[in-house]
Design a protein around this motif. Structure first.
Motif, PDB file in Angstrom:
ATOM      1  N   THR A   1       0.848  -1.046  -0.066  1.00  0.00           N
ATOM      2  CA  THR A   1      -0.020  -0.035  -0.024  1.00  0.00           C
ATOM      3  C   THR A   1       0.990   1.214   0.001  1.00  0.00           C
ATOM      4  OG1 THR A   1      -0.064   0.196   2.312  1.00  0.00           O
ATOM      5  CG2 THR A   1      -1.817  -1.190   1.418  1.00  0.00           C
TER       6      THR A   1
ATOM      7  N   TRP B   1       2.089   2.546   2.614  1.00  0.00           N
ATOM      8  CA  TRP B   1       1.901   3.241   3.921  1.00  0.00           C
ATOM      9  C   TRP B   1       2.648   2.148   5.161  1.00  0.00           C
ATOM     10  CZ3 TRP B   1       0.934   7.993   4.337  1.00  0.00           C
ATOM     11  CH2 TRP B   1       0.054   8.502   3.285  1.00  0.00           C
TER      12      TRP B   1
ATOM     13  N   LEU C   1       6.113   7.602  -1.144  1.00  0.00           N
ATOM     14  CA  LEU C   1       5.486   6.366  -0.950  1.00  0.00           C
ATOM     15  C   LEU C   1       6.289   5.274  -1.504  1.00  0.00           C
ATOM     16  CD1 LEU C   1       1.825   6.942  -0.295  1.00  0.00           C
ATOM     17  CD2 LEU C   1       3.525   7.057   1.242  1.00  0.00           C
TER      18      LEU C   1
END
Length: 180
Positions: free
Chosen positions: A12, A14, A69
Motif C-alpha cells: 500500500t 503506508w 511512498l
C-alpha cells in the motif's frame, strides 16, 4: 503458472505507526519539499507561499513537505503532497520530469546540520512549483500566506521557519534569481 494465492499482497505504500517509528530509527527516509510560487506572465516569481503550522504550541512557517511512498513516482509524490497541504484546486504546474533545485538533509541531532527533524534522518528532494489555483490548506496546515520574494528572504521569516527550512527557502529564492 503460479497460483494467485501464492503472490505477496500488493504493497500500500503506508507503514503502520509502529513500523514507521522503527524504520525512521534505522534508515534515512525520502521526502519531497515544495516551495509554492506565483509567477507573472514573464515567468518571474512574484509571491512565495508559506504554510502556517502549529509546532510545539507555537505557530511556525513551513514548506510543503511529505514522504515519497513505496512505488510512487517523485512527480506523483509532489502532486499528492501539494494537494494534501494546499487543497485539491491549487493547480500546481509540475513538469513531466521534475528536477530538484536542491537536496536537503534533515538530521535528528540538532546542530549536526542546518536542517533538523527530531523524528528521523530524512533526505528531501526540493522543488519550486508554480501554483495557479486557489489554495485552501488542509491536513495539519492552518493557512497559507503569500509573501513577496523580499519578505521571504527576510530575517523575520527565517526566524519563523520550522526545522531550518529557511535554508531551503533561501536556496529556492537564489535559484529563481530573486535573492542577491
Amino acid at each position: 503458472m503460479t497460483d494467485m494465492a501464492e503472490l505477496p499482497p500488493e504493497p500500500t505504500g503506508w507503514l503502520s505507526d509502529r513500523e514507521l517509528k522503527h524504520v525512521r530509527s534505522e534508515l534515512p527516509i525520502l521526502y519531497v519539499n515544495a516551495v509554492p510560487v506565483r509567477i507573472d506572465a514573464r515567468g518571474e516569481v512574484t509571491e512565495i507561499g508559506l504554510l502556517l503550522r502549529a509546532d510545539d504550541d507555537a505557530i511556525a512557517r513551513a514548506l510543503v513537505a511529505g514522504r515519497v511512498l513505496y512505488h510512487e513516482r517523485i512527480r506523483d509524490a509532489l502532486i499528492r503532497n501539494l494537494e494534501k497541504d494546499l487543497g485539491p484546486v491549487a493547480l500546481p504546474r509540475i513538469p513531466l520530469s521534475p528536477t530538484p533545485f536542491a537536496i536537503a538533509e534533515y538530521f535528528p541531532t540538532e546542530g549536526f546540520g542546518p536542517l533538523h527533524d527530531s523524528r528521523q534522518h530524512a533526505v528531501a528532494l526540493s522543488f519550486i512549483v508554480p501554483v495557479d489555483g486557489d489554495c485552501e490548506p488542509s491536513q495539519n496546515a492552518l493557512d497559507i500566506v503569500w509573501v513577496s520574494p523580499e519578505e521571504a528572504a527576510s530575517d523575520e521569516v527565517a526566524q519563523d521557519m520550522m526545522g531550518g527550512q529557511d535554508v531551503i527557502l533561501r536556496q529556492a529564492l537564489a535559484h529563481c534569481g530573486v535573492l542577491n
